[in-house]
Design an enzyme around this catalytic site. Sequence first.
Site, short mmCIF file in Angstrom:
data_model
loop_
_atom_site.label_atom_id
_atom_site.label_comp_id
_atom_site.label_asym_id
_atom_site.label_seq_id
_atom_site.Cartn_x
_atom_site.Cartn_y
_atom_site.Cartn_z
N ASP A 1 0.86 -1.18 0.00
CA ASP A 1 0.00 0.00 0.00
C ASP A 1 0.89 1.23 0.00
OD1 ASP A 1 -2.32 1.58 0.22
OD2 ASP A 1 -2.09 1.66 2.40
N ASN B 1 -8.51 -1.32 4.56
CA ASN B 1 -8.67 -1.57 3.13
C ASN B 1 -7.56 -2.44 2.56
OD1 ASN B 1 -6.82 0.46 3.60
ND2 ASN B 1 -7.27 1.55 1.72
#
EC number: 7.6.2.1
Length: 1214
Positions: A401, A883
């Site tokens: 990420d 997420n």
Amino acid sequence: MTWTSWCCWTKWRDSSESERKLVSNLPYEGLKPKNQPNRRYAGNAIKTTKYSFWSFIPMNLYEQFHRWANLYFVGIAVLNFVPAVNAFQPQVALIPICIILSLTAIKDAWEDFRRYQSDRQLNGMTCLIYSRSQRSFVERRWKDVRVGDFVRVLSNEIIPADILLLHTSDPNGVCHMETANLDGETNLKQRKVVPGFSSTVRTCSIVVCEKPNDDLNHFNGFLEEDRRKTGFGIENLLLRGCTVRNTADASGIVVYAGHETKSMLNNNRLRYKRSKLEKKMNTEVLFCVLLLICMCLIVAVGHAIWLQTFSSVPIYFVPNSDGTFTSAVLSGVFMFLTMIILLQVMIPISLYLSIELVKMGQVFFITQDADLYDEEKDTRVQCRALNITEDLGQIQYIFSDKTGTLTENKMVFRRCTIMGTEFPHEENGEFRCRITAVDGGNVFSALTQSWFLFPAHFSENHNVIYTEAVDFCVVAQETEVIPDHTLVQLMEEEEAKPYLDFFLAMAICNTVVVSTETARRQRVRACSHTDLAFTAFTRRGAGLRLQQGPDEGVNSPSNCRATTGRVQAGSSSVAPEEVCYEAQSPDEAALVHAAKAYGFTLLERTPDHVTVRLPSGKVLEFKVLDVLSFDSIRRRMSIIVRHPRSKEIIMYTKGADSGIMDRDESVYLHIYIAYEICKCMLKRQEAMSAISKKEELLMDTADDMENNLTLLGATGIEDRLQENVPETIQALREAGIQVWVLTGDKLETAVNIAYSCKLLDQRDLVFTFNMENKVPDSLSLTLPALFLSLTPQGACKTMLNGILQELLRNGSLESEASIGLVIDGRSLSMLLDDDLQMQFVQLCTRCRSVLCCRATPLQKSRVVTLLRRRLKVMTLAIGDGANDVNMIQAADVGVGISGQEGMQAVMASDFAISRFKHLKKLLLVHGHWCYTRLANMIIYFFYKNAYVNLLFWYQFFCGFSGTAMIDYWFMIFFNLIFTSSPPIMFGIMDREVSAYMLLQLPELYKRGQHAGGYRRSTFWIAILDAFYQSLVCFFVPYWTYAGSDIDIFTLGIPMNTVSLFTIILHLAIEIKSWTVVHWVIMVGSVIVYFVVSLVFSALCVSCNPPSDPYWLVQEQVADPMFYLVCILTTVVALLPRYTLHALRGTLVPSDHLKARQKDQLPPHHRDRWLREYRSLKELCASFPSMSSSTVPQDTTQSPSTPTAPLSSSTRVQN
């Protein structure tokens, strides 16, 4: 509120499958459990133990027998009780498997006992439950709480069950909850009373809610009364395990208890993963089984042939009970089974237990590494999956990420745009590190920011409902905002309404909780009460006023505290009480502090109103009509308020550009005002009371309300890279690992970060898939291609095929330039379709780096799964937010970062670190060590268990009769005592290369990627070496004592001894680094062997009748020939392996051997060699022909050497 009013709750009725109905237990107090209305629901007692006192033995044995190896050895032991095939005493055969099963059972029992103690302590905690007979709250234990009980929780007490909040001591109906025990977050979550129950009592009501589930962010239901439904949601639910803060007391009805609570449903045990090495090891075990069968067949056939050589039955043959003799064929079958028992050690019974012990030791050293300790957060690396440590040394792809993983996720307010005018705030956060601009023509590209736009991100990297939070009051660096003087002057003019509305929206359109500094200190110190903190939350609307100090206002210092005080008649001043802002996202906190710096100070937030102090010192109290929470689908949030002066209903909306671009025709729609929404609010109230499809209904009403908006402005917030991120990515690349970044951020911002962290280089040839910009040039396409490109899918396919054809046509392109790939979210969804997956994977294998932008959580997990399955590679995913959970769980190894976005990623991960830079040492050092150590230990285990080959060779001299020349007790002690500790020590402490050299030479990591430490050939070489050594250990003593009158056990003693010496010294050759522990265990194993042998031989007069081993060892150690045989046999047995090691180290030394030799040099010589080595690498990178000729390139893996520079970058867009 009087709780006796609840006595007229209606009786419980049967609920449907999709919902739960419950009523109060008060009218049924004192009845038997079978007559209770909520009897079908689980109680609040917790039981996390696996066993009971009576079920432990059968259940534990049942679990252990799921391992086929244990079942195999039990079958062997049972087979030994058959008289026709037994190899030795049946009782002796049970000892090895009983020891293994007992040790495992003791470990399981201890773990379960600790769980029992924890359950007992938890169930015995006390809480307050309302009693109808006593008309007050009485103290009860947690395990006595039932669904339908009314429970009161005091300040700083832990919530015993999931409770629907019906009353609080706060007049505004607010209760603050700390969820640190649940998700690790230390900030406050706000909960509110079900509408209508803060001051009045409803009767004849039924609670209808959804079935128990593990979703911590959603809860639906309604409270039915006189056919009127009042909806409630997650904002009305107190979760078990959380702590009440800043509220004197909170009360409500229990809806979920015990194992049905959301916290318990989320209390998953550590996931079990099978490592890649373990899967390969199981294959080698099968080979050992086949080898064992072959050896037993040879003995069985030899025995049958030997029996047939006799013309008459020898006198020493024992007949059956009926006087007959067994046929040769049947005797061969019995001999096959006998040899299975005799040679059973060929299958390593203790290997699995030894591997568990080794991995526990490896985990201990990883967690104790001081370099992986974060002093700022006071956290160490966590190993949540204990059985895949060796997978850290085989990673080939890393998926990361961006925000919070590569960057700090600590936001600084850097600029804003109001009415088309930009106001920079360059002074803010000057202490932060700047990163060189990528594009000097773009004013925003010179910053390393993610553009967060009030505050649902322009970068959209948080595609998840904001449930995470972090403490910002003590981080003054991130919250310090210095106002822009030009903007301050414009706000003082008469036509300053747009500017005032802009900052007013920043102050109230958020979910920031206002907390007192006193309460913060009390939470840290775990005090029992927070009365002073509670006072600030119990003040009603007009009674709340603010005393403005002389230094406050527009130009006041922008710290993280505001002051509140109660204005009383006759008093000139009030001692202010400091408050703090606790936000659910870092950017949201930055915006609130920016508004405060311009004089718009958020003073109080309740479910009913929001209080803001204006720059003039006046206080406005906005009545909150509704809040449309942020979610990852809409990518925006709104708050509907009634203006205290104009009485107008206003909706303020903030969101990411992609989330609200279609709300109006304007290009920069970030904060809006909307009117005439009363009808939509009525529809929303109806949707709130729904259980099924509640989210869809709320989504539809939000879409209807968030329209016809007026632009106010936009903001820019800076986020910076974490420390040493570029160096970490560079080292991982040199280690042969491909690094991908999967982010929800917008393309331009993600590309800037990619260049800053060296994911992309200015010399790279970058292909960009961006389906949102333009259509392909039809003039350059053939008719079929033009037809296909009329659809986005066809256009994406055309672009993909064109790039692949260009790369195939120009083969030198890859050797001259590194290729980068940038993909936006829309293109990624098309590339993941079944029709394009193969071409997409083919292109990715040719790329040095890949950057996926605007990626949703589902797309992230699909990318990881696609590469892992199609390329059969080892993958690692790293992230810090909720997420990223799907991506982390989809990879072979998941790493969570305990950052600013909560603990969801950590709880779903296999390993948890606090900084991205720690990934470098975790993989390159600990990963390399764990893989190398465990691989070498497993190979050594297979080698040493070939010790039983001595018995196999002896069968050729005893008529294949299954006779053993070594006492059975010595055979058992050999593996369980004499040779058990050295391989475990070898697997935990051996160090092939030092940590310093592994960090300086990342290329050494590549061996694990290609399974260099554990190959099939390595296994067979070890087995062949074991067969050779067993031949030497048997025949040298056999020939030495040939023709003498020694007995069978006297011959076996030197064979057993030289086998021990050979196995121990074999390990000594393999050990790369010696410590005191190595010497103690190695020498100690030999000493233990002689001590046990002498004691056993002196005490065991007839331990194995009819044989008699008494005093045999003493006689052997007194014979000089014994020592000569031991020395000569050991030298001859180990000479080939020692010679091979010497020749290989001299003629073809491995990279690891060279690194170990350089590491032994004096530090200044070693560092000079490293500098020269790096200079040579940089020189090779400057000349592509030299680089390509010296280092072979593999298009299926990430290039590990620098490539030739290119002066331009190519962007292929659609």
